[in-house]
Design a protein around this motif. Structure first.
Motif, PDB file in Angstrom:
ATOM      1  N   GLU B 103       0.824  -1.213   0.000  1.00 50.40           N
ATOM      2  CA  GLU B 103       0.000   0.000   0.000  1.00 50.40           C
ATOM      3  C   GLU B 103       0.857   1.262   0.000  1.00 50.40           C
ATOM      4  OE1 GLU B 103      -3.406  -2.296   2.531  1.00 50.40           O
ATOM      5  OE2 GLU B 103      -2.414  -0.568   3.429  1.00 50.40           O
ATOM      6  N   ILE B 104       1.945   1.242   0.762  1.00 50.67           N
ATOM      7  CA  ILE B 104       2.768   2.451   0.827  1.00 50.67           C
ATOM      8  C   ILE B 104       3.507   2.669  -0.488  1.00 50.67           C
ATOM      9  CG2 ILE B 104       4.773   3.486   1.979  1.00 50.67           C
ATOM     10  CD1 ILE B 104       3.551   2.867   4.536  1.00 50.67           C
ATOM     11  N   THR B 105       3.971   1.566  -1.114  1.00 51.96           N
ATOM     12  CA  THR B 105       4.637   1.709  -2.408  1.00 51.96           C
ATOM     13  C   THR B 105       3.683   2.300  -3.444  1.00 51.96           C
ATOM     14  OG1 THR B 105       5.840  -0.292  -1.824  1.00 51.96           O
ATOM     15  CG2 THR B 105       6.049   0.484  -4.081  1.00 51.96           C
ATOM     16  N   LEU B 106       2.488   1.699  -3.553  1.00 51.72           N
ATOM     17  CA  LEU B 106       1.518   2.190  -4.541  1.00 51.72           C
ATOM     18  C   LEU B 106       1.054   3.603  -4.197  1.00 51.72           C
ATOM     19  CD1 LEU B 106      -0.716  -1.002  -5.072  1.00 51.72           C
ATOM     20  CD2 LEU B 106       1.101  -0.125  -6.540  1.00 51.72           C
ATOM     21  N   GLY B 107       0.794   3.842  -2.902  1.00 57.16           N
ATOM     22  CA  GLY B 107       0.316   5.159  -2.474  1.00 57.16           C
ATOM     23  C   GLY B 107       1.343   6.243  -2.752  1.00 57.16           C
ATOM     24  N   LEU B 108       2.624   5.919  -2.511  1.00 56.02           N
ATOM     25  CA  LEU B 108       3.689   6.897  -2.764  1.00 56.02           C
ATOM     26  C   LEU B 108       3.810   7.188  -4.260  1.00 56.02           C
ATOM     27  CD1 LEU B 108       5.956   8.641  -1.658  1.00 56.02           C
ATOM     28  CD2 LEU B 108       7.487   6.679  -1.771  1.00 56.02           C
ATOM     29  N   ALA B 109       3.691   6.127  -5.072  1.00 50.23           N
ATOM     30  CA  ALA B 109       3.765   6.324  -6.525  1.00 50.23           C
ATOM     31  C   ALA B 109       2.646   7.258  -6.992  1.00 50.23           C
ATOM     32  CB  ALA B 109       3.673   4.970  -7.241  1.00 50.23           C
ATOM     33  N   ILE B 110       1.430   7.023  -6.499  1.00 49.46           N
ATOM     34  CA  ILE B 110       0.294   7.867  -6.904  1.00 49.46           C
ATOM     35  C   ILE B 110       0.467   9.291  -6.380  1.00 49.46           C
ATOM     36  CG2 ILE B 110      -2.204   8.196  -6.659  1.00 49.46           C
ATOM     37  CD1 ILE B 110      -2.487   5.167  -6.730  1.00 49.46           C
ATOM     38  N   ALA B 111       0.983   9.412  -5.145  1.00 52.48           N
ATOM     39  CA  ALA B 111       1.183  10.747  -4.571  1.00 52.48           C
ATOM     40  C   ALA B 111       2.210  11.525  -5.392  1.00 52.48           C
ATOM     41  CB  ALA B 111       1.638  10.626  -3.119  1.00 52.48           C
ATOM     42  N   LEU B 112       3.303  10.866  -5.808  1.00 54.37           N
ATOM     43  CA  LEU B 112       4.325  11.535  -6.615  1.00 54.37           C
ATOM     44  C   LEU B 112       3.733  11.987  -7.945  1.00 54.37           C
ATOM     45  CD1 LEU B 112       7.379   9.206  -5.900  1.00 54.37           C
ATOM     46  CD2 LEU B 112       7.200  11.629  -5.305  1.00 54.37           C
ATOM     47  N   LEU B 113       2.845  11.148  -8.497  1.00 57.28           N
ATOM     48  CA  LEU B 113       2.198  11.494  -9.765  1.00 57.28           C
ATOM     49  C   LEU B 113       1.272  12.700  -9.577  1.00 57.28           C
ATOM     50  CD1 LEU B 113       1.963  10.415 -12.679  1.00 57.28           C
ATOM     51  CD2 LEU B 113      -0.056   9.169 -11.949  1.00 57.28           C
ATOM     52  N   LEU B 114       0.472  12.666  -8.485  1.00 56.93           N
ATOM     53  CA  LEU B 114      -0.484  13.755  -8.245  1.00 56.93           C
ATOM     54  C   LEU B 114       0.221  15.057  -7.870  1.00 56.93           C
ATOM     55  CD1 LEU B 114      -3.334  11.962  -6.256  1.00 56.93           C
ATOM     56  CD2 LEU B 114      -3.494  12.930  -8.535  1.00 56.93           C
ATOM     57  N   ASP B 115       1.480  14.958  -7.448  1.00 58.90           N
ATOM     58  CA  ASP B 115       2.243  16.155  -7.083  1.00 58.90           C
ATOM     59  C   ASP B 115       2.714  16.922  -8.318  1.00 58.90           C
ATOM     60  OD1 ASP B 115       3.309  17.868  -5.158  1.00 58.90           O
ATOM     61  OD2 ASP B 115       5.295  16.948  -5.326  1.00 58.90           O
ATOM     62  N   ARG B 116       2.689  16.238  -9.487  1.00 58.84           N
ATOM     63  CA  ARG B 116       3.085  16.907 -10.726  1.00 58.84           C
ATOM     64  C   ARG B 116       1.973  17.824 -11.211  1.00 58.84           C
ATOM     65  NH1 ARG B 116       6.492  14.396 -14.490  1.00 58.84           N
ATOM     66  NH2 ARG B 116       8.036  13.071 -13.489  1.00 58.84           N
ATOM     67  N   PRO B 117       2.341  18.911 -11.884  1.00 59.95           N
ATOM     68  CA  PRO B 117       1.296  19.835 -12.367  1.00 59.95           C
ATOM     69  C   PRO B 117       0.585  19.288 -13.600  1.00 59.95           C
ATOM     70  CG  PRO B 117       3.466  20.632 -12.990  1.00 59.95           C
ATOM     71  CD  PRO B 117       3.690  19.378 -12.203  1.00 59.95           C
ATOM     72  N   ILE B 118      -0.258  18.267 -13.391  1.00 59.51           N
ATOM     73  CA  ILE B 118      -0.994  17.692 -14.518  1.00 59.51           C
ATOM     74  C   ILE B 118      -2.402  18.270 -14.522  1.00 59.51           C
ATOM     75  CG2 ILE B 118      -1.737  15.541 -15.605  1.00 59.51           C
ATOM     76  CD1 ILE B 118       0.221  14.099 -13.735  1.00 59.51           C
ATOM     77  N   ARG B 119      -2.924  18.574 -15.712  1.00 62.02           N
ATOM     78  CA  ARG B 119      -4.288  19.066 -15.765  1.00 62.02           C
ATOM     79  C   ARG B 119      -5.240  17.927 -15.368  1.00 62.02           C
ATOM     80  NH1 ARG B 119      -6.202  21.207 -21.259  1.00 62.02           N
ATOM     81  NH2 ARG B 119      -4.009  21.736 -21.492  1.00 62.02           N
ATOM     82  N   GLY B 120      -6.240  18.236 -14.579  1.00 62.42           N
ATOM     83  CA  GLY B 120      -7.217  17.225 -14.188  1.00 62.42           C
ATOM     84  C   GLY B 120      -6.836  16.438 -12.944  1.00 62.42           C
ATOM     85  N   ARG B 121      -5.752  16.836 -12.264  1.00 60.55           N
ATOM     86  CA  ARG B 121      -5.359  16.038 -11.107  1.00 60.55           C
ATOM     87  C   ARG B 121      -6.317  16.239  -9.939  1.00 60.55           C
ATOM     88  NH1 ARG B 121      -0.126  18.911  -8.269  1.00 60.55           N
ATOM     89  NH2 ARG B 121      -0.924  21.021  -8.341  1.00 60.55           N
ATOM     90  N   GLY B 122      -6.973  17.418  -9.895  1.00 54.57           N
ATOM     91  CA  GLY B 122      -7.966  17.644  -8.841  1.00 54.57           C
ATOM     92  C   GLY B 122      -9.132  16.676  -8.966  1.00 54.57           C
ATOM     93  N   ILE B 123      -9.588  16.481 -10.212  1.00 60.39           N
ATOM     94  CA  ILE B 123     -10.684  15.543 -10.460  1.00 60.39           C
ATOM     95  C   ILE B 123     -10.233  14.128 -10.104  1.00 60.39           C
ATOM     96  CG2 ILE B 123     -12.191  14.585 -12.243  1.00 60.39           C
ATOM     97  CD1 ILE B 123     -11.780  17.296 -13.725  1.00 60.39           C
ATOM     98  N   ALA B 124      -8.999  13.779 -10.494  1.00 63.17           N
ATOM     99  CA  ALA B 124      -8.475  12.446 -10.201  1.00 63.17           C
ATOM    100  C   ALA B 124      -8.433  12.214  -8.694  1.00 63.17           C
ATOM    101  CB  ALA B 124      -7.081  12.292 -10.800  1.00 63.17           C
ATOM    102  N   ARG B 125      -8.005  13.240  -7.942  1.00 63.37           N
ATOM    103  CA  ARG B 125      -7.924  13.093  -6.489  1.00 63.37           C
ATOM    104  C   ARG B 125      -9.301  12.836  -5.887  1.00 63.37           C
ATOM    105  NH1 ARG B 125      -6.046  18.010  -2.722  1.00 63.37           N
ATOM    106  NH2 ARG B 125      -8.190  18.575  -3.218  1.00 63.37           N
TER     107      ARG B 125
END
Lengths: 292, 310
Positions: B103-125
């Protein structure tokens, strides 16, 4: 973006074939879409099959979306009285949330803003109480509820649910109320309020967002309870929704997944509404309180 | 001499005197404290006492004689249980270790991805939060239907990919644990990701800029800045996830009922069986006490090993 003139690209960048370059630029977006799809796919599957008649999959096998959507499953679970169970969940979650807000806003205010000695000890006890496994309290609570006539009632489950909500909510409110400037009450008291009226007229309105956050968490936690409902409720008509789904799944329908899917959608809907309306508050509360 | 004594007693009296608003403060704290004493502290103490006695509601005429440590001996020998407490502890601890790591590995990977300035990340969150907010037992039921051998969506996809039709919860120990882990991850990875994302967003950006000026590689930045700065958030996630993974109950109850055989019996599941199904508060009480001790041990271990090294 990918149409940057060659002169502007740094000389160290290796020139990749166009599709790979596109991938190099856009992989975060692709990954994000993939992950979101993966997390949402189970809901899509459940929704699609809640709209499928059991006879359809018996005839045409498993499909992604039914050829003929129908609300028959929803009508059937309503006929079986599932709405009573949703009502039970609503009642339990509402009672728990009301008591939690009443108690924890008082305590949170006192811990954050009144000159009481031993506040660290008090807060420590409240937080520690939330860390103990609920299963370790189940036996004595069962007896307590049996002796007081609270067994097999929504009140019993609501009181037990306070174990989840009181520590989190008190901690959340104490830390959020501590962030308000000290001058608020002083100004109110100069204007002739005593502490109680200052709390009622000034602090509560200012603290409304914090109290809403605590309310949302309390409601979600109480709505999610399964262990207490399973232990303390005996009459199926009084079961909360999650408990009822499992009961129906193991008795009436056995493997009639279309009906189960419909109950899952109905149980998830209120929570979906809360998350979509208040996701910012949930994230604030999660990162401040970090529970569940 | 005398004046010093007087002064001291005056100071002592002043320390004992109520400060303005203090009495009101204690009155306001009282409801929460009394409620928590009644629903947590009191049951915990009663449970401890019951664990040394015979206390079975199904045999009320037997009374409640003091048994010493017999309930503890019985749970570790599996008397009156499907399997020994040792076996259940082993299942639970191994599962907790594996699931928290995943869970921590996957959660960290997703958190690192969501930390990038990608359009639509608010909706994804927001969308990722939905599985977290659903009742755990409902998540388990969702995955039970998805993994069903004839009608499930996962089975449908695996079948179309030519990967066969595994039986999951009914078949092998490994398949049953995998099914549990999948349902668990679907609910908890979003939680881990959101907490770690908040941690990532709290890292001052100029640290990254300084590292870029110094020509640090991505791996160096991750190990030298991101991980150390993320330590508090990681600690919170580790403690919460390990404790609740150790106490896993809802998913086991809804998906496997401890099966196949007793392969997925966890401590909380076993405890529930003893207390609520068999109404044996003595035997169940002993399991509860062991469970509380292990939970406290986990919290204490983290405190010890993850103390900030400054």
């Amino acid at each position: 973006m990918s149409a940057t003139p060659a002169a502007l690209t740094p000389p160290t960048t290796r020139r990749l074939p166009t599709p790979l370059r596109w991938l190099q630029h856009h992989w975060p977006t692709i990954a994000l879409i993939a992950i979101t799809t993966l997390f949402m796919a189970p809901f899509f599957w459940v929704l699609s099959h809640s709209l499928e008649s059991t006879s359809e999959w018996e005839h045409s096998g498993v499909t992604i979306w039914p050829a003929h959507t129908t609300l028959a499953n929803y009508q059937e679970i309503i006929r079986l009285g599932f709405l009573r169970n949703v009502l039970a969940s609503l009642a339990v979650a509402s009672i728990t949330t009301t008591i939690t807000l009443l108690f924890s806003s008082l305590a949170g205010y006192a811990i954050a803003r009144l000159p009481i000695r031993g506040r660290g000890l008090i807060l420590g006890f409240v937080i520690l109480a939330g860390f103990f496994p609920v299963m370790a309290m189940m036996g004595p609570m069962y007896l307590m509820f049996r002796n007081t006539g609270l067994l097999n009632t929504w009140w019993g489950v609501s009181i037990a649910d306070l174990i989840y909500t009181l520590p989190l909510s008190t901690w959340l409110l104490a830390s959020l109320l501590a962030q308000l400037p000290a001058e608020i009450e002083e100004a109110a008291m100069v204007d002739g309020c005593n502490r109680i009226t200052a709390l009622w007229r000034v602090i509560i309105p200012v603290a409304a967002p914090a109290i809403t956050t605590a309310a949302i968490f309390s409601f979600i936690l109480a709505w999610s309870d399964f262990a207490f409902s399973l232990s303390f409720l005996e009459t199926p008509t009084r079961y909360t929704a999650p408990r009822a789904i499992l009961f129906l799944g193991t008795s009436k329908f056995l493997t009639d997944y279309n009906l189960i899917d419909a109950t899952v959608i109905i149980t998830a809907l209120p929570i979906f509404a809360i998350v979509l309306l208040a996701q910012r508050k949930i994230v604030t509360g999660l990162t401040a309180g970090a529970v569940k | 001499m005398q004046s010093a004594g007087v002064r001291r007693s005056v100071r002592a009296r002043r320390a004992l005197r109520w400060r303005p608003g203090e009495r009101l403060g204690y009155a306001m704290v009282a409801p929460v404290l009394l409620a928590l004493l009644a629903i947590t502290a009191y049951p915990l103490v009663v449970n401890l006492l019951d664990s040394f006695r015979s206390y079975n509601l199904l045999y009320p005429t037997a009374g409640n004689p003091y048994l010493g440590l017999r309930n503890y001996r019985n749970v570790f020998n599996g008397v009156g249980l499907d399997t020994t407490l040792g076996t259940a502890l082993e299942h639970t601890i191994i599962y907790a270790a594996i699931s928290v790591a995943v869970e921590i590995t996957l959660g960290l990977a997703i958190a690192l991805l969501l930390d990038r300035p990608i359009r639509g990340r608010g909706i994804a969150r927001t969308m990722i939060l939905l599985p977290w907010a659903v009742p755990t037992v409902v998540a388990a039921i969702v995955w039970k239907t998805l993994l069903d051998q004839q009608t499930g969506g996962v089975d449908y996809i695996l079948g179309n990919l030519g990967l066969g039709h595994p039986a999951w919860t009914g078949a092998s120990t490994l398949a049953a644990w995998t099914a549990i882990l999948i349902a668990d991850c679907w609910q908890t990875v979003p939680f881990v990701a959101i907490i770690l994302l908040a941690g990532l967003q709290g890292i001052p950006r100029d640290l990254y800029e300084a590292a870029a000026v110094d020509g640090a590689s991505r791996l160096q930045v991750f190990r030298g800045i991101t991980l150390p700065m993320l330590r508090p958030a990681l600690l919170v996630v580790l403690v919460f996830r390990t404790l609740s993974a150790f106490l896993i109950f809802d998913i086991i109850y809804a998906m496997t009922q401890g099966g196949p055989g007793t392969a997925t019996e966890t401590v909380a599941f076993q405890d529930f069986g003893a207390i609520i199904t068999n109404l044996d508060f003595g035997l169940g009480g002993a399991i509860s006490v062991v469970m509380v001790i292990v939970a406290l041990l986990i919290a204490w271990l983290y405190r010890l090993t993850l103390k900030p090294t400054t």
